[in-house]
Design a protein around this motif. Structure first.
Motif, PDB file in Angstrom:
ATOM      1  N   ARG A   1      -3.317  -8.421 -11.056  1.00 54.31           N
ATOM      2  CA  ARG A   1      -4.292  -7.586 -10.341  1.00 54.31           C
ATOM      3  C   ARG A   1      -3.721  -7.096  -9.014  1.00 54.31           C
ATOM      4  N   TYR A   2      -3.021  -7.963  -8.309  1.00 58.04           N
ATOM      5  CA  TYR A   2      -2.433  -7.585  -7.031  1.00 58.04           C
ATOM      6  C   TYR A   2      -1.399  -6.468  -7.233  1.00 58.04           C
ATOM      7  N   ALA A   3      -0.524  -6.647  -8.204  1.00 57.35           N
ATOM      8  CA  ALA A   3       0.505  -5.635  -8.469  1.00 57.35           C
ATOM      9  C   ALA A   3      -0.131  -4.306  -8.870  1.00 57.35           C
ATOM     10  N   GLU A   4      -1.127  -4.366  -9.722  1.00 55.82           N
ATOM     11  CA  GLU A   4      -1.807  -3.149 -10.177  1.00 55.82           C
ATOM     12  C   GLU A   4      -2.498  -2.435  -9.013  1.00 55.82           C
ATOM     13  N   ALA A   5      -3.148  -3.196  -8.153  1.00 55.61           N
ATOM     14  CA  ALA A   5      -3.832  -2.601  -7.007  1.00 55.61           C
ATOM     15  C   ALA A   5      -2.836  -1.983  -6.021  1.00 55.61           C
ATOM     16  N   ARG A   6      -1.695  -2.629  -5.834  1.00 53.04           N
ATOM     17  CA  ARG A   6      -0.680  -2.071  -4.935  1.00 53.04           C
ATOM     18  C   ARG A   6      -0.126  -0.761  -5.488  1.00 53.04           C
ATOM     19  N   ILE A   7       0.082  -0.707  -6.784  1.00 53.68           N
ATOM     20  CA  ILE A   7       0.578   0.523  -7.413  1.00 53.68           C
ATOM     21  C   ILE A   7      -0.467   1.633  -7.265  1.00 53.68           C
ATOM     22  N   THR A   8      -1.726   1.313  -7.557  1.00 56.65           N
ATOM     23  CA  THR A   8      -2.801   2.300  -7.429  1.00 56.65           C
ATOM     24  C   THR A   8      -2.910   2.794  -5.996  1.00 56.65           C
ATOM     25  N   GLN A   9      -2.832   1.885  -5.040  1.00 53.64           N
ATOM     26  CA  GLN A   9      -2.926   2.262  -3.634  1.00 53.64           C
ATOM     27  C   GLN A   9      -1.760   3.164  -3.227  1.00 53.64           C
ATOM     28  N   ALA A  10      -0.589   2.880  -3.714  1.00 52.58           N
ATOM     29  CA  ALA A  10       0.578   3.708  -3.387  1.00 52.58           C
ATOM     30  C   ALA A  10       0.442   5.111  -3.971  1.00 52.58           C
ATOM     31  N   GLN A  11      -0.183   5.215  -5.141  1.00 51.25           N
ATOM     32  CA  GLN A  11      -0.328   6.513  -5.795  1.00 51.25           C
ATOM     33  C   GLN A  11      -1.496   7.326  -5.259  1.00 51.25           C
ATOM     34  N   THR A  12      -2.605   6.665  -4.934  1.00 50.56           N
ATOM     35  CA  THR A  12      -3.827   7.401  -4.618  1.00 50.56           C
ATOM     36  C   THR A  12      -4.305   7.269  -3.181  1.00 50.56           C
ATOM     37  N   LYS A  13      -3.870   6.238  -2.488  1.00 50.50           N
ATOM     38  CA  LYS A  13      -4.346   5.960  -1.114  1.00 50.50           C
ATOM     39  C   LYS A  13      -5.869   5.865  -1.051  1.00 50.50           C
ATOM     40  N   SER A  14      -6.486   5.363  -2.124  1.00 53.12           N
ATOM     41  CA  SER A  14      -7.949   5.319  -2.188  1.00 53.12           C
ATOM     42  C   SER A  14      -8.513   4.080  -1.495  1.00 53.12           C
ATOM     43  N   ALA A  15      -9.725   4.233  -1.026  1.00 53.74           N
ATOM     44  CA  ALA A  15     -10.423   3.118  -0.381  1.00 53.74           C
ATOM     45  C   ALA A  15     -10.729   2.006  -1.387  1.00 53.74           C
ATOM     46  N   SER A  16     -11.022   2.392  -2.625  1.00 57.95           N
ATOM     47  CA  SER A  16     -11.333   1.370  -3.634  1.00 57.95           C
ATOM     48  C   SER A  16     -10.108   0.515  -3.953  1.00 57.95           C
ATOM     49  N   ALA A  17      -8.931   1.124  -3.966  1.00 54.33           N
ATOM     50  CA  ALA A  17      -7.710   0.353  -4.197  1.00 54.33           C
ATOM     51  C   ALA A  17      -7.442  -0.583  -3.022  1.00 54.33           C
ATOM     52  N   ALA A  18      -7.701  -0.122  -1.816  1.00 51.18           N
ATOM     53  CA  ALA A  18      -7.524  -0.970  -0.628  1.00 51.18           C
ATOM     54  C   ALA A  18      -8.475  -2.162  -0.674  1.00 51.18           C
ATOM     55  N   ARG A  19      -9.730  -1.915  -1.103  1.00 52.05           N
ATOM     56  CA  ARG A  19     -10.690  -3.015  -1.235  1.00 52.05           C
ATOM     57  C   ARG A  19     -10.247  -4.002  -2.313  1.00 52.05           C
ATOM     58  N   GLU A  20      -9.724  -3.488  -3.415  1.00 50.47           N
ATOM     59  CA  GLU A  20      -9.241  -4.363  -4.490  1.00 50.47           C
ATOM     60  C   GLU A  20      -8.089  -5.225  -3.979  1.00 50.47           C
ATOM     61  N   ILE A  21      -7.187  -4.642  -3.208  1.00 48.14           N
ATOM     62  CA  ILE A  21      -6.083  -5.421  -2.635  1.00 48.14           C
ATOM     63  C   ILE A  21      -6.647  -6.531  -1.755  1.00 48.14           C
ATOM     64  N   ASP A  22      -7.589  -6.196  -0.889  1.00 46.66           N
ATOM     65  CA  ASP A  22      -8.194  -7.206  -0.011  1.00 46.66           C
ATOM     66  C   ASP A  22      -8.860  -8.315  -0.819  1.00 46.66           C
ATOM     67  N   ASP A  23      -9.588  -7.935  -1.864  1.00 50.55           N
ATOM     68  CA  ASP A  23     -10.281  -8.924  -2.697  1.00 50.55           C
ATOM     69  C   ASP A  23      -9.305  -9.855  -3.406  1.00 50.55           C
ATOM     70  N   VAL A  24      -8.274  -9.279  -3.998  1.00 51.78           N
ATOM     71  CA  VAL A  24      -7.344 -10.105  -4.755  1.00 51.78           C
ATOM     72  C   VAL A  24      -6.471 -10.949  -3.822  1.00 51.78           C
ATOM     73  N   VAL A  25      -6.141 -10.428  -2.647  1.00 50.39           N
ATOM     74  CA  VAL A  25      -5.381 -11.234  -1.671  1.00 50.39           C
ATOM     75  C   VAL A  25      -6.218 -12.432  -1.252  1.00 50.39           C
ATOM     76  N   HIS A  26      -7.502 -12.205  -0.997  1.00 50.37           N
ATOM     77  CA  HIS A  26      -8.388 -13.306  -0.626  1.00 50.37           C
ATOM     78  C   HIS A  26      -8.429 -14.356  -1.743  1.00 50.37           C
TER      79      HIS A  26
END
Length: 83
Positions: free
Chosen positions: A15-40
């Motif tokens: 999940r962390y890897a997928e969210a980082r890839i999505t964030q790098a591609q889209t710079k979306s707020a939802s991807a940033a939230r997913e990164i925060d959630d999975v890091v937690h």
């Protein structure tokens, strides 16, 4: 400390890897939230306070668990992840 199940760690790392890839591609707020959630969740599962330490701890736990598992147990875990 209770150790998380290897399957849980693999899912969190994926999940962390997928969210980082999505964030790098889209710079979306939802991807940033997913990164925060999975890091937690990853930090909580590994009793760490930063993502770098959590990933390192997860890698060590997975390496330790794979050395204790039989080949059949590893194959079953891989099949569970694919599902």
């Amino acid at each position: 400390m209770l150790e998380p199940h290897p399957k849980t760690l693999r899912i969190l790392l994926a999940r962390y890897a997928e969210a980082r890839i999505t964030q790098a591609q889209t710079k979306s707020a939802s991807a940033a939230r997913e990164i925060d959630d999975v890091v937690h969740a990853l930090c909580a599962a590994t009793s760490t306070t930063c993502v770098e330490d959590a990933i390192a701890a997860a890698d060590l736990l997975l390496a330790a668990s794979s050395s204790c598992q039989s080949p059949a147990g590893v194959a079953m875990d891989q099949a569970d992840l694919a599902a």
